[in-house]
Scaffold this active site. Structure first.
Site, PDB file in Angstrom:
ATOM      1  N   TYR A 145       0.729  -1.457   0.107  1.00 45.03           N
ATOM      2  CA  TYR A 145      -0.026   0.061  -0.062  1.00 45.03           C
ATOM      3  C   TYR A 145       0.635   1.441  -0.091  1.00 45.03           C
ATOM      4  CZ  TYR A 145      -4.839  -1.593   0.875  1.00 45.03           C
ATOM      5  OH  TYR A 145      -6.190  -2.054   0.793  1.00 45.03           O
ATOM      6  N   LYS A 195       4.189 -14.772   1.308  1.00 46.29           N
ATOM      7  CA  LYS A 195       4.401 -15.378   0.065  1.00 46.29           C
ATOM      8  C   LYS A 195       5.808 -15.618  -0.036  1.00 46.29           C
ATOM      9  CE  LYS A 195       2.534 -16.845  -3.770  1.00 46.29           C
ATOM     10  NZ  LYS A 195       1.559 -18.217  -3.830  1.00 46.29           N
ATOM     11  N   ASP A 227      -2.068 -17.807  -0.318  1.00 51.75           N
ATOM     12  CA  ASP A 227      -2.997 -18.341  -1.084  1.00 51.75           C
ATOM     13  C   ASP A 227      -3.857 -19.536  -0.391  1.00 51.75           C
ATOM     14  OD1 ASP A 227      -0.532 -19.691  -1.219  1.00 51.75           O
ATOM     15  OD2 ASP A 227      -0.553 -20.113  -3.373  1.00 51.75           O
ATOM     16  N   ASP A 251      -5.417  -6.686   3.833  1.00 46.13           N
ATOM     17  CA  ASP A 251      -6.896  -6.154   3.492  1.00 46.13           C
ATOM     18  C   ASP A 251      -7.638  -7.112   3.063  1.00 46.13           C
ATOM     19  OD1 ASP A 251      -8.714  -4.237   2.618  1.00 46.13           O
ATOM     20  OD2 ASP A 251      -7.696  -4.433   0.324  1.00 46.13           O
ATOM     21  N   ASP A 255     -11.306  -9.243   5.085  1.00 45.54           N
ATOM     22  CA  ASP A 255     -12.525  -9.368   4.496  1.00 45.54           C
ATOM     23  C   ASP A 255     -12.917 -10.603   4.332  1.00 45.54           C
ATOM     24  OD1 ASP A 255     -12.908  -6.497   4.178  1.00 45.54           O
ATOM     25  OD2 ASP A 255     -13.398  -6.653   2.002  1.00 45.54           O
TER      26      ASP A 255
HETATM   27  C1  IPM Z   1      -9.874  -1.343   4.805  1.00 47.04           C
HETATM   28  C2  IPM Z   1     -10.488  -0.642   3.464  1.00 47.04           C
HETATM   29  C3  IPM Z   1      -9.343   0.212   2.869  1.00 47.04           C
HETATM   30  C4  IPM Z   1      -8.113  -0.334   2.664  1.00 47.04           C
HETATM   31  C5  IPM Z   1      -9.679   0.943   1.936  1.00 47.04           C
HETATM   32  C6  IPM Z   1     -11.237   1.830   2.203  1.00 47.04           C
HETATM   33  C7  IPM Z   1      -8.686   2.290   1.495  1.00 47.04           C
HETATM   34  O1  IPM Z   1     -10.622  -1.654   2.569  1.00 47.04           O
HETATM   35  O2  IPM Z   1      -9.846  -0.593   5.558  1.00 47.04           O
HETATM   36  O3  IPM Z   1      -9.756  -2.641   4.782  1.00 47.04           O
HETATM   37  O4  IPM Z   1      -7.803  -0.849   1.730  1.00 47.04           O
HETATM   38  O5  IPM Z   1      -7.168  -0.579   3.661  1.00 47.04           O
HETATM   39 MG    MG Z   2     -10.554  -3.454   2.909  1.00 47.63          MG
END
Ligand code: IPM
Ligand code: MG
Length: 362
Positions: A145, A195, A227, A251, A255
């Site tokens: 990032y 990785k 992975d 990230d 999720d």
């Molecule tokens: C998160 C979000 C952010 C990220 C976005 C909104 C930039 O997805 O906090 O996980 O990618 O870090």
């Molecule tokens: Mg995110």
């Protein structure tokens, strides 16, 4: 004399403001019960800041955060601001610079399936059993990032888009210690996700993690390729206790882990700097499709507030009580639409009624 703490409250966009009200409702009770005052100063971040102050991260907000001991954040972003140049949008112009500026290198995202919500999980009951409790720790200020060089170079049609994945030993050590220390307070199992079969940064990451493990002999450290980790999360999530990983991998995996809990509306997060400063926000986002309707799930925001009590103010008992109040409200059958299945005993309620139910169980 009652203790006094200064906090910044940044409700942000979408469902942010409405779920924030519920978290503050529960914070009111914490104040009464524990003889402490949280002086709350409101500020703008993200789309609302663009609309009102011309920038996603205005100087007023930076100053406010600097003057605060912790930041309670809603979420930022939405279709309204997607036409703007990327660097001016709520995420890249607001949230990411906030993380960098305040050195919020440790992002903790607990993905917990409460026993009463096993059914909400996308996974089968045989896999989930009576629940799941994983702490995803994501490095938040380095990696893919944030590393340089970054950008789009050259002229069309020969341009190149560049991102860099770079980690220093110091950065890996710093987040590694956070993960080992978190594991010590839990089941003492730490999975470091990398990785290392492809990436040099991962080879270094793994080497440093192994060297740190000598300081934490009680923690069982293992390594997993990213992975494989993404597959193991859906196949056998109960094998994980603490899962540590790089910014981008984190990230994605966070999720995935939150989908296992049944709803993005259930997962809080803490983004911690060195010392006690932190930014606390739901992991789920602004949900523009349901914003303003009073139906969003406030639980992630309430649990984020509890993380603030825990990490910035060391109010462990109060934090445990907030967590327990959420669990009791769920056990009593209160459900916002995202976690409602129409089963006997379930009551479909609004955002504010869910906040009331949590408050009533505090
Ligand atoms: C998160 C979000 C952010 C990220 C976005 C909104 C930039 O997805 O906090 O996980 O990618 O870090
Ligand atoms: Mg995110």
């Amino acid at each position: 004399m009652a203790q006094k703490h200064d906090i910044a409250v940044l409700p942000g966009d979408g469902i942010g403001p409405e779920v924030m009200i519920e978290a503050l409702k529960v914070l009111d009770l914490v104040e009464k019960e524990y003889d402490v005052t949280f002086v709350r100063t409101f500020g703008n971040l993200g789309g609302v800041a663009i609309d009102e102050e011309g920038k996603a991260l205005p100087q007023t907000t930076i100053d406010l955060c600097r003057a605060s001991e912790a930041v309670l954040l809603g979420s930022v972003g939405g279709p309204k601001w997607e036409h703007l140049p990327p660097m001016e949008q709520p995420e890249r112009g607001g949230l990411l610079p906030l993380r960098k500026l305040f050195g919020l290198y440790a992002n903790l995202r607990p993905a917990i399936i409460f026993p009463s919500l096993v059914e909400a999980s996308v996974l089968k009951k045989e896999i989930i059993g009576d629940g799941m409790d994983i702490l995803v720790i994501r490095e938040l200020t380095g990696g893919l990032y944030m590393s340089q060089p970054k950008g789009i170079e050259g002229t069309a049609p020969d341009r190149e888009g560049i991102d860099t994945l770079r980690y220093s030993e110091a950065e890996i050590k710093r987040i590694g210690h956070v993960a080992f220390q978190a594991a010590m307070k839990r089941q003492k199992k730490l999975t470091s996700v990398d990785k290392a079969n492809v990436l040099a940064s991962s080879v270094l990451w793994r080497e440093i993690m192994i060297s740190l493990s000598a300081e934490y002999p009680e923690v069982e450290l293992s390594h997993m390729y990213v992975d494989n980790a993404s597959m193991q999360l859906v196949r056998n999530p109960k094998q994980f206790d603490v899962l540590l990983t790089e910014n981008m991998f984190g990230d994605i995996l966070s999720d995935e882990a939150s989908a296992l809990t049944g709803s993005l509306g259930m997962v809080p997060s803490a983004s911690l700097a060195e010392g006690s400063f932190g930014v606390y926000e739901p992991a789920g986002g602004t949900a523009p499709d349901i914003a303003g309707q009073g139906i969003a799930n406030p639980i992630a925001q309430v649990l984020s507030m509890a993380l603030m009590l825990r990490f910035s103010f060391n109010m462990i008992e109060a934090a445990d009580r907030v967590d327990a109040a959420v669990e009791k409200a769920l056990e009593a059958g209160y459900r916002t639409g995202d976690i409602f299945f129409g089963n006997p005993g379930e009551k479909k309620v609004s955002t504010s009624a869910m906040g009331d139910a949590i408050a009533a169980n505090f």
